[in-house]
Design an enzyme around this catalytic site. Structure first.
Site, PDB file in Angstrom:
ATOM      1  N   ASP A   1       0.853  -1.186   0.000  1.00 52.13           N
ATOM      2  CA  ASP A   1       0.000   0.000   0.000  1.00 52.13           C
ATOM      3  C   ASP A   1       0.893   1.242   0.000  1.00 52.13           C
ATOM      4  O   ASP A   1       1.808   1.346   0.833  1.00 52.13           O
ATOM      5  CB  ASP A   1      -0.872  -0.070   1.277  1.00 52.13           C
ATOM      6  CG  ASP A   1      -1.901   1.033   1.352  1.00 52.13           C
ATOM      7  OD1 ASP A   1      -1.644   2.144   0.859  1.00 52.13           O
ATOM      8  OD2 ASP A   1      -2.968   0.775   1.937  1.00 52.13           O
TER       9      ASP A   1
ATOM     10  N   LEU B   1       0.946   7.098 -10.018  1.00 49.98           N
ATOM     11  CA  LEU B   1      -0.379   6.830 -10.586  1.00 49.98           C
ATOM     12  C   LEU B   1      -1.269   6.018  -9.653  1.00 49.98           C
ATOM     13  O   LEU B   1      -2.455   5.836  -9.957  1.00 49.98           O
ATOM     14  CB  LEU B   1      -0.262   6.078 -11.926  1.00 49.98           C
ATOM     15  CG  LEU B   1       0.314   6.861 -13.095  1.00 49.98           C
ATOM     16  CD1 LEU B   1       1.824   6.710 -13.154  1.00 49.98           C
ATOM     17  CD2 LEU B   1      -0.306   6.418 -14.408  1.00 49.98           C
TER      18      LEU B   1
ATOM     19  N   TYR C   1     -13.366  12.792  -5.055  1.00 51.23           N
ATOM     20  CA  TYR C   1     -12.246  12.394  -5.916  1.00 51.23           C
ATOM     21  C   TYR C   1     -11.572  13.613  -6.533  1.00 51.23           C
ATOM     22  O   TYR C   1     -10.339  13.755  -6.479  1.00 51.23           O
ATOM     23  CB  TYR C   1     -12.769  11.456  -7.015  1.00 51.23           C
ATOM     24  CG  TYR C   1     -11.746  11.109  -8.066  1.00 51.23           C
ATOM     25  CD1 TYR C   1     -10.787  10.125  -7.846  1.00 51.23           C
ATOM     26  CD2 TYR C   1     -11.724  11.766  -9.297  1.00 51.23           C
ATOM     27  CE1 TYR C   1      -9.849   9.807  -8.818  1.00 51.23           C
ATOM     28  CE2 TYR C   1     -10.792  11.456 -10.271  1.00 51.23           C
ATOM     29  CZ  TYR C   1      -9.858  10.478 -10.029  1.00 51.23           C
ATOM     30  OH  TYR C   1      -8.919  10.166 -10.987  1.00 51.23           O
TER      31      TYR C   1
ATOM     32  N   ARG D   1     -27.813   9.911 -13.612  1.00 54.23           N
ATOM     33  CA  ARG D   1     -27.285   9.644 -12.262  1.00 54.23           C
ATOM     34  C   ARG D   1     -26.854  10.953 -11.638  1.00 54.23           C
ATOM     35  O   ARG D   1     -26.300  11.820 -12.330  1.00 54.23           O
ATOM     36  CB  ARG D   1     -26.119   8.663 -12.357  1.00 54.23           C
ATOM     37  CG  ARG D   1     -26.621   7.282 -12.758  1.00 54.23           C
ATOM     38  CD  ARG D   1     -25.541   6.267 -12.777  1.00 54.23           C
ATOM     39  NE  ARG D   1     -24.566   6.557 -13.811  1.00 54.23           N
ATOM     40  CZ  ARG D   1     -23.706   5.670 -14.276  1.00 54.23           C
ATOM     41  NH1 ARG D   1     -23.680   4.457 -13.773  1.00 54.23           N
ATOM     42  NH2 ARG D   1     -22.844   5.982 -15.206  1.00 54.23           N
TER      43      ARG D   1
END
Ligand SMILES: NC(=O)c1ccc[n+]([C@@H]2O[C@H](COP(=O)([O-])OP(=O)(O)OC[C@H]3O[C@@H](n4cnc5c(N)ncnc54)[C@H](O)[C@@H]3O)[C@@H](O)[C@H]2O)c1
Length: 314
Positions: A56, A77, A146, A271
């Site tokens: 991680d 990334l 995000y 949505r």
């Protein structure tokens, strides 16, 4: 060059690794395989000059590895890339996308790594842009955890440059598509449509199909990363997209044409939280990096469909 790639087993990361290895760089890949797949690295793992480490990026293993490896550049990334998941679980998103990035930057500073290239998101950091194609001068008004995390991570990259002299560039990627993409996340719509149409399953367009995005082929994105390795983008935040806004409905028609399937999606209610229109003006990347997208949407879709067909046969 020695290059460390985080998120190496993911969609974009694995293409970047393949290209770096092919170009003769010594490449270290890191990934926790939360969404990435070792299969994406099958070619790289057979090649000389590539090593892979599973952990991680928020862990202390990162510092240990970077201290041992001493890369010339870190391409960062690894991340949680699903906008809807970031809404459902913003703490998880923040941990990976913000704390993970800070951990990468700290490891670079503590070990003397000179440069990072960060995968930011042009599709989300601006929120609903005032006009399209949007330039880097537009205000950052992300409309999702995000997007907020990517904007924060970019800000850390810039702050570490000022504070520690760590050179860095944030590439604000459009909706990346191509072989190996999983059918979820930001640009999953290409793989969702293509996967369904290749398999003869029905497809659904949410809303009236007019919402539009900037689709950029994965090899073009890899090319933008490569152009940053030597420092051409240092200190910049650069859009990396086609400049072309393609509506979901038009995209469906193009994918159907590439597959040779009927262009007859079902429609469902929109949505919540979906942006209406995003396209990225990449002229700054052209000036700074000499970068321009080389693969048209039509060609990129054809390559993606070819790959899907080939993998279905296996
Ligand atoms: N795909 C797009 O359209 C797009 C657009 C803009 C930005 N990006 C960014 O580009 C990067 C790569 O995206 P992708 O599309 O290849 O997605 P991906 O999910 O295929 O790749 C991300 C990789 O990071 C790994 N990862 C996630 N959390 C980790 C952690 N805590 N530690 C170590 N590894 C971890 C995953 O296993 C995966 O392999 C992401 O940062 C994403 O936010 C993607």
């Amino acid at each position: 060059m020695r290059v460390l790639v985080t998120g190496a087993a993911g969609f974009i990361g694995s293409h970047l690794v393949d290209r770096l290895v092919a170009d003769g760089h010594r490449v270290t890949g890191v990934d926790d395989l939360s969404t990435g797949k070792l299969a994406n690295l099958a070619d790289a793992r057979r090649a000389k000059g590539f090593s892979f480490h599973r952990f991680d990026i928020t862990s202390t293993d990162l510092l240990t590895l970077v201290a041992r490896d001493r890369p010339d550049v870190v391409c960062h990334l690894a991340g949680q890339m699903d906008v809807r998941r970031s809404v459902a679980d913003p703490l998880h998103d923040t941990r990976t996308n913000v704390l993970g990035t800070v951990n990468v930057l700290e490891a670079c500073v503590r070990t003397g790594v000179p440069r990072v290239v960060f995968a930011s998101s042009g599709g989300t950091v601006y929120g609903e842009p005032p006009s399209v194609p949007v330039t880097e001068r537009a205000a950052l008004r992300p409309a999702s955890p995000y997007g907020a995390a990517k904007a924060a991570a970019e800000t850390y990259v810039a702050a570490y440059a000022r504070l520690h002299g760590l050179r860095g560039v944030s590439l604000r990627l459009g909706n990346v598509y191509g072989p190996r993409q999983d059918p979820h996340g930001e640009a999953g719509v290409v793989s969702i449509f293509a996967g369904a149409l290749v398999a003869g399953r029905p497809t659904t367009v949410f809303g009236d199909g007019t919402s539009s995005r900037d689709y950029v082929y994965v090899e073009d994105v890899v090319d933008a990363f490569l152009r940053c390795l030597g420092g051409k983008g240092d200190g910049r935040r650069l859009n990396v997209g086609s400049g072309r806004a393609t509506s979901v409905r038009a995209l469906h028609a193009l994918v159907a044409k590439a597959v040779g399937a009927p262009d007859a999606p079902e429609f469902a209610p929109p949505r919540s939280g979906e942006l209406q229109a995003v396209a990225l003006d990449s002229s700054a990347a052209r000036r700074a990096l000499g970068w321009e997208p080389a693969v048209t949407l039509e060609d990129g879709l054809a390559r993606t469909v070819d790959w899907l067909r080939a993998t279905r046969k296996r």
